[in-house]
Design a protein around this motif. Structure first.
Motif, mmCIF file in Angstrom:
data_model
loop_
_atom_site.group_PDB
_atom_site.id
_atom_site.type_symbol
_atom_site.label_atom_id
_atom_site.label_comp_id
_atom_site.label_asym_id
_atom_site.label_seq_id
_atom_site.Cartn_x
_atom_site.Cartn_y
_atom_site.Cartn_z
ATOM 1 N N GLU A 317 35.235 46.943 35.247
ATOM 2 C CA GLU A 317 36.076 47.245 36.405
ATOM 3 C C GLU A 317 36.179 48.750 36.610
ATOM 4 O O GLU A 317 36.013 49.257 37.731
ATOM 5 C CB GLU A 317 37.471 46.655 36.214
ATOM 6 C CG GLU A 317 38.480 47.098 37.264
ATOM 7 C CD GLU A 317 39.905 46.740 36.918
ATOM 8 O OE1 GLU A 317 40.798 47.599 37.106
ATOM 9 O OE2 GLU A 317 40.142 45.600 36.452
ATOM 10 N N PHE A 318 36.432 49.481 35.530
ATOM 11 C CA PHE A 318 36.609 50.926 35.684
ATOM 12 C C PHE A 318 35.322 51.591 36.148
ATOM 13 O O PHE A 318 35.363 52.551 36.933
ATOM 14 C CB PHE A 318 37.088 51.563 34.385
ATOM 15 C CG PHE A 318 37.417 53.019 34.571
ATOM 16 C CD1 PHE A 318 38.653 53.391 35.077
ATOM 17 C CD2 PHE A 318 36.475 54.004 34.314
ATOM 18 C CE1 PHE A 318 38.948 54.716 35.315
ATOM 19 C CE2 PHE A 318 36.762 55.338 34.535
ATOM 20 C CZ PHE A 318 38.003 55.701 35.039
ATOM 21 N N ALA A 319 34.170 51.125 35.652
ATOM 22 C CA ALA A 319 32.905 51.729 36.078
ATOM 23 C C ALA A 319 32.713 51.583 37.582
ATOM 24 O O ALA A 319 32.309 52.532 38.265
ATOM 25 C CB ALA A 319 31.743 51.076 35.328
ATOM 26 N N VAL A 320 33.011 50.405 38.111
ATOM 27 C CA VAL A 320 32.890 50.202 39.560
ATOM 28 C C VAL A 320 33.862 51.109 40.303
ATOM 29 O O VAL A 320 33.507 51.741 41.307
ATOM 30 C CB VAL A 320 33.134 48.713 39.915
ATOM 31 C CG1 VAL A 320 33.152 48.513 41.426
ATOM 32 C CG2 VAL A 320 32.065 47.836 39.279
ATOM 33 N N ARG A 321 35.082 51.202 39.805
ATOM 34 C CA ARG A 321 36.077 52.053 40.458
ATOM 35 C C ARG A 321 35.684 53.523 40.397
ATOM 36 O O ARG A 321 35.920 54.282 41.349
ATOM 37 C CB ARG A 321 37.440 51.826 39.804
ATOM 38 C CG ARG A 321 38.025 50.455 40.106
ATOM 39 C CD ARG A 321 39.285 50.154 39.326
ATOM 40 N NE ARG A 321 40.369 51.088 39.609
ATOM 41 C CZ ARG A 321 41.628 50.883 39.254
ATOM 42 N NH1 ARG A 321 41.952 49.763 38.608
ATOM 43 N NH2 ARG A 321 42.566 51.759 39.539
ATOM 44 N N ALA A 322 35.089 53.946 39.291
ATOM 45 C CA ALA A 322 34.663 55.342 39.173
ATOM 46 C C ALA A 322 33.572 55.672 40.179
ATOM 47 O O ALA A 322 33.573 56.746 40.789
ATOM 48 C CB ALA A 322 34.177 55.617 37.747
#
Length: 488
Positions: A317-322
């Protein structure tokens, strides 16, 4: 540290809470093991022995002290700080990998043989993966016994035990009380929480700066998935057996954690992810002591010591948000991400507030027609490459991932630059030495406190901060008036 007998004795004599979780004190005469800060009168030196983990003490036949509850102390900072095999294995065990997949599954995730994993853990921690997982199951059972109204049979299987008999035997052996007695002792006339809702305390090593932790999470919260409400950070959780919601609120000596889970077997994993999100197993005194040696950083550290690195409950999730947040403001990134969640996230029901969705998985996003992603073409291409790499396994960002290898995988993806790769390393992988020399907020703060202004010069200067450069970034952001932090 547990091998340094004299240092351990000094810590026990001074009841120094800074060493809680670093080692455990076992008393040979009573067969009890404690935290270094246990309030009881310390035993004679010759009656003390020390273990690197609660599991090792339990395996040696010691039971947990009823006063200091050593099984519930903050975890050793080493597993968050280190990138070696043992640290990666401990992070996976804390996330419940052994309970779900067994030791062979743990070994497969790490790329080693079962025998190698067992030998390394035994040498470092005095206990193998099964004993470490058993200690975690005992602690999970204790939390459920003391904070819920679940029947004991349900607790046994929710905590990961294979039978009620094993559950009863383990609880008696570890805590010297039967499960029903443990519940009676804990409640003392109070009613347990309704089934499905658990309230527990997450301990940490002082000091802790809540504005740093919760301010950044509140400022970047994605509507539908996260929110700051009633003095607590709320968010949805995607977990191995189901889903849940959590509310995390800072308190003077702990973080209050209120969990609602669709499957109680996810409790240990949910707690582990919440602790990781808030970096609660960090050793702030060690971090701050190192950063204070730089005269430019010392005033920032002294002003608000104990800053943590806010991390994530879901690395994918964080990778996509980044990637979505590249080269746009915090507000714009929240808007883009909220649209993605509303269109493609999985709806969930949560009591009160604005939590409505789980963040979409990489696999579900990879299966979409790219044209369905409403965003500029360049960012859409970067998101597509990222989710495809995550869904295929080409990019691995799990808590047991190798940090250097993950950086190489990120660098190979089109559309991901050094800033994004380091941000993912910092908050998704948990590398305490991740650094953002090209970040605009870091650049502005560096100029303000008299540090080198160019990225190359700042990298050279920051070598003295290692291995805590990710924490230095938190202090620098605090000096930038336009940082995404909010005051709570």
């Amino acid at each position: 540290m547990h091998t340094d007998f004299d240092r351990c004795v000094r810590a026990v004599r001074s009841k120094d809470a800074r060493f809680d979780g670093w080692f455990f004190t076992a008393v040979l005469t009573t067969r009890i093991y404690c935290r270094p800060s246990c309030p009881v009168v310390p035993p004679k030196d010759e009656n003390m022995t020390f273990y690197p983990s609660a599991a090792a003490a339990q395996q040696a036949g010691f039971r947990a002290c009823k006063r200091c509850r050593p099984d519930a102390s903050p975890g050793s900072p080493q597993w968050n700080e280190r990138a070696d095999l043992v640290a990666r294995a401990m992070r996976l065990i804390a996330d419940g990998t052994v309970d779900r997949e067994g030791v062979p599954g743990l070994a497969a995730r790490l790329g080693y043989s079962t025998r190698q994993i067992e030998r390394q853990l035994l040498a470092e921690l005095g206990a193998g993966p099964l004993a470490l997982a058993r200690a975690q199951r005992a602690q999970t059972a204790r939390i459920l016994i003391e904070t819920s109204a679940l029947p004991m049979a349900d607790i046994a299987f929710a905590a990961g035990f294979s039978s009620i008999r094993t559950f009863n035997e383990t609880v008696r052996e570890v805590f010297a009380l039967a499960p029903t007695d443990l519940r009676t002792r804990a409640l003392r006339g109070q009613a347990p929480a309704p089934s499905g809702l658990l309230t527990l305390r997450l301990p940490f090593r002082a000091p802790l700066c809540p504005d740093n932790l919760f301010g950044l999470l509140a400022a970047t919260a994605v509507p539908g998935v996260e929110e700051w409400r009633d003095g607590a950070y709320h968010r949805t959780l995607r977990l191995p057996y189901g889903h849940g919601t959590v509310a995390l609120a800072p308190r003077p000596d702990h973080v209050e954690c209120r969990l609602a889970l669709s499957d109680q077997r996810d409790l240990a994993g949910a707690i582990s992810r919440c602790r990781r999100l808030l970096d609660l197993d960090a050793d702030p005194e060690a971090v701050d002591a190192q950063l204070r040696t730089d005269p430019s950083l010392a005033p920032l550290v002294d002003k608000a010591p104990g800053r943590r690195v806010p991390r994530t409950v879901d690395a994918e999730e964080f990778a996509v948000r980044a990637v979505l947040g590249q080269q746009v403001s915090t507000a714009a990134a929240r808007t883009l991400t909220a649209r993605l969640v509303a269109a493609h996230g999985e709806p969930v029901e949560a009591a009160g507030g604005g939590l409505t969705h789980l963040f979409p998985t990489a696999a579900s996003l990879a299966a979409l027609d790219p044209e369905a992603l409403a965003m500029p073409a360049g960012r859409r291409a970067a998101v597509v490459h990222t989710v495809e790499a995550l869904a295929s396994g080409e990019l691995s960002l799990g808590i047991g991932s190798d940090w250097a290898e993950a950086r190489e995988q990120l660098a190979a993806l089109p559309g991901i630059g050094p800033w994004t790769a380091e941000l993912i390393a910092m908050r998704a992988l948990g590398d305490p030495d991740a650094f953002l020399p090209t970040d605009l907020g870091v650049h502005r703060a560096a100029a303000r406190v008299g540090l080198p202004a160019t990225p190359a010069a700042l990298v050279r200067h920051a070598a003295a901060w290692r291995p805590w450069r990710a924490y230095a970034v938190q202090y620098l952001w605090s000096a930038d008036d336009r940082s995404p932090l909010v005051c709570l």
